[in-house]
Structures are given as structure tokens and as C-alpha cells.
Write an enzyme that holds these catalytic residues in place. Structure first.
Site, mmCIF file in Angstrom:
data_model
loop_
_atom_site.group_PDB
_atom_site.id
_atom_site.type_symbol
_atom_site.label_atom_id
_atom_site.label_comp_id
_atom_site.label_asym_id
_atom_site.label_seq_id
_atom_site.Cartn_x
_atom_site.Cartn_y
_atom_site.Cartn_z
ATOM 1 N N LYS A 191 77.342 71.643 47.553
ATOM 2 C CA LYS A 191 77.304 71.700 46.078
ATOM 3 C C LYS A 191 77.451 70.285 45.504
ATOM 4 O O LYS A 191 76.680 69.874 44.642
ATOM 5 C CB LYS A 191 78.440 72.578 45.534
ATOM 6 N N LYS A 226 74.491 76.845 58.270
ATOM 7 C CA LYS A 226 74.602 77.583 57.001
ATOM 8 C C LYS A 226 75.314 78.919 57.222
ATOM 9 O O LYS A 226 74.794 79.803 57.906
ATOM 10 C CB LYS A 226 73.188 77.828 56.464
ATOM 11 N N LYS A 274 70.997 77.005 48.775
ATOM 12 C CA LYS A 274 70.515 77.195 47.398
ATOM 13 C C LYS A 274 70.924 76.039 46.477
ATOM 14 O O LYS A 274 70.287 75.817 45.446
ATOM 15 C CB LYS A 274 70.971 78.531 46.817
ATOM 16 N N GLY A 300 76.036 82.922 46.067
ATOM 17 C CA GLY A 300 76.001 84.244 46.708
ATOM 18 C C GLY A 300 77.394 84.844 46.810
ATOM 19 O O GLY A 300 77.593 86.047 46.607
ATOM 20 N N ASN A 301 78.400 83.980 47.081
ATOM 21 C CA ASN A 301 79.787 84.458 47.172
ATOM 22 C C ASN A 301 80.375 84.757 45.802
ATOM 23 O O ASN A 301 81.411 85.401 45.702
ATOM 24 C CB ASN A 301 80.671 83.427 47.889
HETATM 25 N N1 ADP Z 1 87.118 70.548 47.769
HETATM 26 C C1 ADP Z 1 86.913 71.829 47.405
HETATM 27 N N2 ADP Z 1 87.117 72.202 46.124
HETATM 28 C C2 ADP Z 1 86.901 73.491 45.736
HETATM 29 N N3 ADP Z 1 86.485 74.471 46.587
HETATM 30 C C3 ADP Z 1 86.261 74.141 47.874
HETATM 31 C C4 ADP Z 1 86.473 72.811 48.343
HETATM 32 N N4 ADP Z 1 86.166 72.775 49.677
HETATM 33 C C5 ADP Z 1 85.791 74.009 50.012
HETATM 34 N N5 ADP Z 1 85.830 74.849 48.943
HETATM 35 C C6 ADP Z 1 85.434 76.262 49.001
HETATM 36 O O1 ADP Z 1 84.108 76.369 48.489
HETATM 37 C C7 ADP Z 1 83.946 77.723 48.067
HETATM 38 C C8 ADP Z 1 82.655 77.868 47.275
HETATM 39 O O2 ADP Z 1 81.572 77.683 48.181
HETATM 40 P P1 ADP Z 1 80.713 78.930 48.705
HETATM 41 O O3 ADP Z 1 81.583 79.954 49.301
HETATM 42 O O4 ADP Z 1 79.606 78.381 49.532
HETATM 43 O O5 ADP Z 1 80.205 79.496 47.320
HETATM 44 P P2 ADP Z 1 78.914 80.208 46.792
HETATM 45 O O6 ADP Z 1 78.527 81.287 47.743
HETATM 46 O O7 ADP Z 1 79.392 80.667 45.454
HETATM 47 O O8 ADP Z 1 77.831 79.160 46.701
HETATM 48 C C9 ADP Z 1 85.230 77.994 47.324
HETATM 49 O O9 ADP Z 1 85.533 79.364 47.268
HETATM 50 C C10 ADP Z 1 86.268 77.226 48.165
HETATM 51 O O10 ADP Z 1 86.939 78.080 49.056
HETATM 52 N N1 CP Z 2 71.299 80.320 50.362
HETATM 53 C C1 CP Z 2 72.544 79.954 49.952
HETATM 54 O O1 CP Z 2 72.885 78.783 49.849
HETATM 55 O O2 CP Z 2 73.420 80.991 49.681
HETATM 56 P P1 CP Z 2 74.948 80.904 49.227
HETATM 57 O O3 CP Z 2 74.995 80.202 47.917
HETATM 58 O O4 CP Z 2 75.342 82.340 49.109
HETATM 59 O O5 CP Z 2 75.715 80.209 50.304
#
Ligand code: ADP
Ligand code: CP
Length: 314
Positions: A277, A131, A215, A13-14
Site C-alpha cells: 500500500k 501475495k 490491487k 479485500g480484507n
Molecule cells: N505499519 C503498519 N501500519 C498499519 N497496518 C499495518 C502495518 N503493517 C502491517 N499492517 C497490517 O496491514 C493490514 C492491511 O493490509 P491488508 O490486510 O493487505 O488489507 P486489505 O486486504 O484491506 O488490502 C492491517 O490490518 C494491518 O494488520
Molecule cells: N489482489 C489484492 O491485492 O487483494 P487484497 O487487497 O485483498 O490483498
């Protein structure tokens, strides 16, 4: 078919609404477009691509837009906002992908499926919101929302403060048969957005519940259901790092499940962002999936070829 590998792509989402951006429709379309270029190339190579996506920033924004509800125009519950976000993001991906296919002479139909995910109403997550959703705010803004509205907020990976909501474990995709039929018929399917709309089941009847599923966990389930050759999580960083944002930060290239478990225990991956992730990839590979990949939108193809991203293998 030249290469009929099935790839499940989970788009963050980000990564669609990037931190720091306003999040206009044009900006989100542009970000989605970058992934669609890569997806179209995969499809051109003969891969079967299934797309899922996050909805954290978008569902948080929809909630805020609901804040202007009145007695005559009532606010919607979080799970309806989740369903809305599947339509909004699905539409963007679907349109960009169809346009790319048209440019590249690919004859494939693309479809977005509103998808429900069964969760357990007794899941401990309902008592422990974790979350992050919505945009990033200052500590003062977050404190005010905690004090005045009783909301839960956390600091998110050094990027600012975000509201957090319950995020139960995904158990079962209600529409899985439709998804499999569509894939088998050759369609490119966008499904299980935002991890799926959280629903509880009682004697075969479904009902929405206030939560946002992760997700990445939902995507790992989907990837296992469709027997994916690779599960790819596309986000806004090119690799996973150990000692993230510290002077000794180091990227991870190819890592075994055993090694990733060790690094998880050492606390390298933040809850609410990289933590889920990495855990989703671990679950996919541990349950029999061949490989899971975490990388950024524009390096997806290179990562599939083993030249970019972080790859988690047996
Ligand atoms: N160990 C890590 N390695 C890389 N990124 C990390 C780590 N720990 C935290 N992050 C953060 O995780 C973010 C991606 O997760 P998130 O914002 O939830 O993404 P998305 O919405 O794309 O799923 C990156 O932008 C980074 O700031
Ligand atoms: N639902 C969910 O996990 O969304 P993000 O990937 O934007 O965090």
C-alpha cells in the site's frame, strides 16, 4: 460541476471480508455498504469516483470452493477465480452504490468492468510467491499444507497464516480505453478488481496466467491512467503506523515521499499487507500524482479533507 476532482478508491479485500468474520454474503455486503455511503457522498459533492478493489480473501475462498471439483465439474485456474471475484465483488459494490444513489437522489449509472492486466511471464514473482490470499489459519494448518501439498504460506502481520501465490507487476490495463470512455460519459466505474486478471500477451493475443496481482499496485496504475487528483487506499486500519504493534507504535498523518522512502528502508511496513500500500502510494506520487491516502472505510471523506488517515504527498 461544483467539484470535478477525480478520485480513485482502492478497497481492500480484507476490508470487504474482515479477518475473524465468516465472510457470508450478508457480512460482505454490509462492509461494502459502509464504503458506499462515503462514495455516494463524494459523488454528491461532484467528485468523479473510480473504484477498484482487492480480492485476496475472496479469491482464496473461491479456490477452496473449487476444492470440491469432480471430473465432471472441473476446478477453475486461479485467473478464472480472479475473474469470478471481480464479478462477485463488483456486483456487491454496484448494487449498494445504486441503492445509495436512489436514496440520495443521485442520477448516475454504475458499471463493473471485467478488466485484464498484462504481466510479464518472466516476472521474478512467478518463482517467489508473495501475495497472501484466502483466510487466516493456524501455523499447524499452514505447515500441513506446505508439507503435503507443496504450497507456500506466510505469517501475515500477526493475524495468522495465509497461503501465498505469485504476484507479478502490473504492466498495462487491456480495457483502459473502455474505462476512460465510461468515466468521460459520467458513469461511476468499478474496474481492475484484484489488480486486474493477470494475462500475458503474445502477438496481440491474451492468455490468463496463474497469479494474483496486488490491487494497490494495480490501483496506482489505474489512478495514473485516469489522471486522478487523489489515490485512496481504504483498508481495515485508520492510519499507517511506524513500529506497528510495538509499544512505541506511532501513527503517520502527512508524510512526504522522501520521508516515506526512509521509513520503507527502516522496514516499518510489512510485505503482503501495508508494504504494497505504502509502495503503491509512493509510486503514484513519484510519477506525478498529487496525493495518496491510506485510511479505513469509514474515514474516507474526512481523509480527503485532510482530517484523517495517512496522506502521502510530494
Ligand atoms: N505499519 C503498519 N501500519 C498499519 N497496518 C499495518 C502495518 N503493517 C502491517 N499492517 C497490517 O496491514 C493490514 C492491511 O493490509 P491488508 O490486510 O493487505 O488489507 P486489505 O486486504 O484491506 O488490502 C492491517 O490490518 C494491518 O494488520
Ligand atoms: N489482489 C489484492 O491485492 O487483494 P487484497 O487487497 O485483498 O490483498
Amino acid at each position: 460541476m461544483e467539484n470535478s476532482k477525480t478520485i480513485v478508491i482502492a478497497l481492500g479485500g480484507n476490508a470487504i471480508l474482515m479477518p475473524g468474520q465468516k465472510g457470508t454474503a450478508e457480512e460482505q455486503m454490509e462492509n461494502v455498504n459502509k464504503t458506499c455511503v462515503q462514495v455516494a457522498q463524494m459523488v454528491k459533492k461532484g467528485m468523479r469516483v473510480v473504484i477498484t478493489h482487492g480480492n485476496g480473501p475472496q479469491v482464496g475462498n473461491i479456490l477452496i470452493q473449487n476444492g470440491s471439483a469432480t471430473e465432471r465439474v472441473p476446478a477453475m485456474p486461479l485467473y478464472i477465480c480472479g475473474a469470478q471475484s471481480q464479478g462477485l465483488i463488483g456486483y456487491m459494490i454496484q448494487q449498494q452504490l445504486v441503492n445509495k444513489f436512489q436514496e440520495m437522489g443521485i442520477e448516475k449509472s454504475v458499471v463493473t468492468l471485467v478488466t485484464q492486466m498484462v504481466v510479464d511471464k518472466e516476472d521474478a514473482a512467478f518463482k517467489n510467491p508473495s501475495k497472501p490470499i484466502g483466510l487466516f489459519y493456524s501455523k499447524e494448518y499452514a505447515q500441513k499444507a506446505m508439507d503435503e501439498k507443496g504450497e507456500y504460506w506466510i505469517e501475515d502481520s500477526g493475524r495468522g497464516w495465509r497461503k501465498v501465490v505469485p504476484s507479478p507487476e502490473p504492466i498495462r490495463i487491456v480495457e483502459i480505453d473502455c474505462i476512460l470512455n465510461l468515466i468521460n460519459n459520467g458513469s461511476i466505474v468499478i474496474a481492475n478488481g484484484g489488480g486486474g486478471i493477470p494475462v500475458i500477451e503474445n502477438e496481440g493475443k491474451y492468455k490468463g496466467i496463474e497469479a494474483v496481482i496486488d490491487k494497490d499496485f494495480g490501483g496506482a496504475k489505474l489512478a495514473l491512467y485516469v489522471n486522478a487528483d487523489a489515490f485512496m487506499i481504504l483498508t481495515d486500519v485508520p492510519k499507517v503506523y511506524i513500529n506497528y504493534k510495538k509499544p512505541e507504535q506511532k501513527p503517520l498523518d502527512e508524510v512526504s515521499v522522501d520521508e516515506i522512502e526512509r521509513l520503507q528502508k527502516e522496514g516499518h511496513f510489512k510485505a503482503g499487507s501495508m508494504g504494497p500500500k505504502v509502495e503503491a502510494c509512493r509510486r503514484f506520487v513519484t510519477a506525478g500524482g498529487k496525493r495518496a491516502i491510506i485510511t479505513s472505510l469509514d474515514t474516507a471523506l474526512e481523509a480527503l479533507e485532510g482530517k484523517a488517515g495517512t496522506r502521502i504527498v510530494k
